[in-house]
Design a protein around this motif. Structure first.
Motif, mmCIF file in Angstrom:
data_model
loop_
_atom_site.group_PDB
_atom_site.id
_atom_site.type_symbol
_atom_site.label_atom_id
_atom_site.label_comp_id
_atom_site.label_asym_id
_atom_site.label_seq_id
_atom_site.Cartn_x
_atom_site.Cartn_y
_atom_site.Cartn_z
ATOM 1 N N HIS A 81 0.800 -1.225 0.000
ATOM 2 C CA HIS A 81 0.000 0.000 0.000
ATOM 3 C C HIS A 81 0.837 1.281 0.000
ATOM 4 O O HIS A 81 0.268 2.374 0.012
ATOM 5 C CB HIS A 81 -0.935 -0.005 1.206
ATOM 6 N N TYR A 91 -5.379 -4.314 9.258
ATOM 7 C CA TYR A 91 -5.471 -3.318 8.183
ATOM 8 C C TYR A 91 -6.938 -3.226 7.790
ATOM 9 O O TYR A 91 -7.578 -4.242 7.504
ATOM 10 C CB TYR A 91 -4.626 -3.771 6.989
ATOM 11 N N GLU A 95 -9.772 -1.276 5.328
ATOM 12 C CA GLU A 95 -10.024 -0.441 4.159
ATOM 13 C C GLU A 95 -11.493 -0.015 4.187
ATOM 14 O O GLU A 95 -12.390 -0.853 4.158
ATOM 15 C CB GLU A 95 -9.725 -1.244 2.895
#
Length: 75
Positions: A26, A38, A40
């Motif tokens: 990323h 993580y 998103e």
């Protein structure tokens, strides 16, 4: 809170959640080791849900953005 339980809780918001995601995927410099979790986020509703969980659990947060001009540890 165990990582698996956190992933389930964050996933319930509709956000994409991954454990041990390599930050190198990323970042524009393509370096960086794994993030414990993580997330998103695609819309405001997901953001609101994720932030609510973070506040409730007293977790730390780092917003990555586009990933440019950023270097992360490989470990």
């Amino acid at each position: 809170m165990a990582a698996k339980a956190m992933i389930e809780e964050f996933s319930a918001t509709g956000a994409k959640v991954r454990a041990d995601e390599l930050l190198s995927k990323h970042l524009t410099m393509r370096v960086g080791g794994p993030a414990e979790i993580y997330i998103e986020i695609m819309d405001g509703q997901q953001l609101s849900g994720v932030l609510s969980i973070i506040r409730k659990r007293g977790l730390s947060l780092f917003i990555l953005g586009a990933g440019s001009n950023l270097v992360a540890h490989d470990s």
